[in-house]
Design an enzyme around this catalytic site. Structure first.
Site, PDB file in Angstrom:
ATOM      1  N   PHE A  45       0.413  -0.793   0.029  1.00  0.00           N
ATOM      2  CA  PHE A  45      -0.493  -0.034  -0.299  1.00  0.00           C
ATOM      3  C   PHE A  45       0.797   1.147   0.056  1.00  0.00           C
ATOM      4  O   PHE A  45       1.966   0.903   0.762  1.00  0.00           O
ATOM      5  CB  PHE A  45      -0.677   0.163   1.270  1.00  0.00           C
ATOM      6  CG  PHE A  45      -1.945  -1.692   1.747  1.00  0.00           C
ATOM      7  CD1 PHE A  45      -3.228  -0.348   0.819  1.00  0.00           C
ATOM      8  CD2 PHE A  45      -1.531  -2.284   2.205  1.00  0.00           C
ATOM      9  CE1 PHE A  45      -4.347  -1.856   0.952  1.00  0.00           C
ATOM     10  CE2 PHE A  45      -2.978  -2.974   1.578  1.00  0.00           C
ATOM     11  CZ  PHE A  45      -4.295  -2.865   2.189  1.00  0.00           C
ATOM     12  N   CYS A  46       0.597   2.174  -0.938  1.00  0.00           N
ATOM     13  CA  CYS A  46       0.745   3.179  -0.778  1.00  0.00           C
ATOM     14  C   CYS A  46       0.068   4.311  -1.340  1.00  0.00           C
ATOM     15  O   CYS A  46      -1.366   4.281  -1.493  1.00  0.00           O
ATOM     16  CB  CYS A  46       2.194   3.841  -1.503  1.00  0.00           C
ATOM     17  SG  CYS A  46       2.151   3.725  -2.807  1.00  0.00           S
ATOM     18  N   TRP A  47       0.052   6.051  -1.092  1.00  0.00           N
ATOM     19  CA  TRP A  47      -1.123   6.491  -1.521  1.00  0.00           C
ATOM     20  C   TRP A  47      -2.092   6.713  -2.897  1.00  0.00           C
ATOM     21  O   TRP A  47      -3.405   6.555  -2.307  1.00  0.00           O
ATOM     22  CB  TRP A  47      -0.734   7.935  -1.553  1.00  0.00           C
ATOM     23  CG  TRP A  47      -2.082   8.783  -1.231  1.00  0.00           C
ATOM     24  CD1 TRP A  47      -1.682   9.879  -2.012  1.00  0.00           C
ATOM     25  CD2 TRP A  47      -2.907   9.324  -0.221  1.00  0.00           C
ATOM     26  NE1 TRP A  47      -3.155  11.374  -1.806  1.00  0.00           N
ATOM     27  CE2 TRP A  47      -3.962  10.177  -0.290  1.00  0.00           C
ATOM     28  CE3 TRP A  47      -2.979   8.380   1.333  1.00  0.00           C
ATOM     29  CZ2 TRP A  47      -4.663  10.539   0.110  1.00  0.00           C
ATOM     30  CZ3 TRP A  47      -4.537   9.119   1.950  1.00  0.00           C
ATOM     31  CH2 TRP A  47      -5.276   9.839   1.171  1.00  0.00           C
ATOM     32  N   MET A  95      -3.696   3.195  -0.780  1.00  0.00           N
ATOM     33  CA  MET A  95      -5.233   3.503   0.647  1.00  0.00           C
ATOM     34  C   MET A  95      -5.429   4.635   0.030  1.00  0.00           C
ATOM     35  O   MET A  95      -6.609   5.222   1.099  1.00  0.00           O
ATOM     36  CB  MET A  95      -3.831   4.004   1.741  1.00  0.00           C
ATOM     37  CG  MET A  95      -2.869   2.903   1.792  1.00  0.00           C
ATOM     38  SD  MET A  95      -1.972   3.223   3.228  1.00  0.00           S
ATOM     39  CE  MET A  95      -0.816   4.521   2.425  1.00  0.00           C
TER      40      MET A  95
END
Length: 147
Positions: free
Chosen positions: A63-65, A107
């Site tokens: 996950f990342c932004w 995310m």
């Protein structure tokens, strides 16, 4: 199944994924910060990719932004086929046709409901060897291993 999971931030959707996977009986290797802290996204992507590459984990989830950063970083590792998926059908196709082994999620864009649905599809779909996709994956291997 042993799953290596990493995130650069510990947001709610990450906790939902962690708890959901644990509830399904999966063993989780966690790479990421405590709530309220951050880690560089390339670092968590590296750790998850190395776990999958070495077979320390069966699958990887990142996950990342936006999901793009971890996808870019993970795909730098030989044998890693990281796929950014923000819907169930993309997750199914990434597994079925591309033999993807690292799921990347945003995310920002992934809701609680969607993360559960995407995880279910990802984990229940396997690559189905066939002439066309096998040939494409051999080309990817050639790109990774130039002579």
């Amino acid at each position: 199944m042993k799953i290596s999971l990493g995130a650069d931030e510990r947001l709610h959707v990450v906790d939902v994924a962690l708890e959901y996977l644990k509830g399904k009986g999966h063993q989780i290797i966690w790479y990421g910060p405590e709530k309220g802290k951050t880690q560089p996204w390339p670092d968590v992507a590296r750790r998850v990719a190395l776990d999958v590459q070495s077979a320390e984990a069966d699958e990887g989830i990142l996950f990342c932004w936006t999901g793009t950063g971890v996808s870019i970083a993970a795909n730098k590792f030989k044998g890693i086929r990281a796929a950014l998926c923000d819907d169930v059908e993309t997750a199914r196709g990434a597994r079925l046709w591309n033999n993807a082994n690292v799921l990347c999620l945003s995310m920002r864009r992934t809701s609680e409901v969607m993360v559960r649905e995407i995880l279910d599809m990802w984990l229940s779909t396997a690559y189905e060897p066939n002439k066309t996709d096998d040939a494409c994956l051999r080309i990817v291997e050639e790109i990774e291993n130039p002579s």
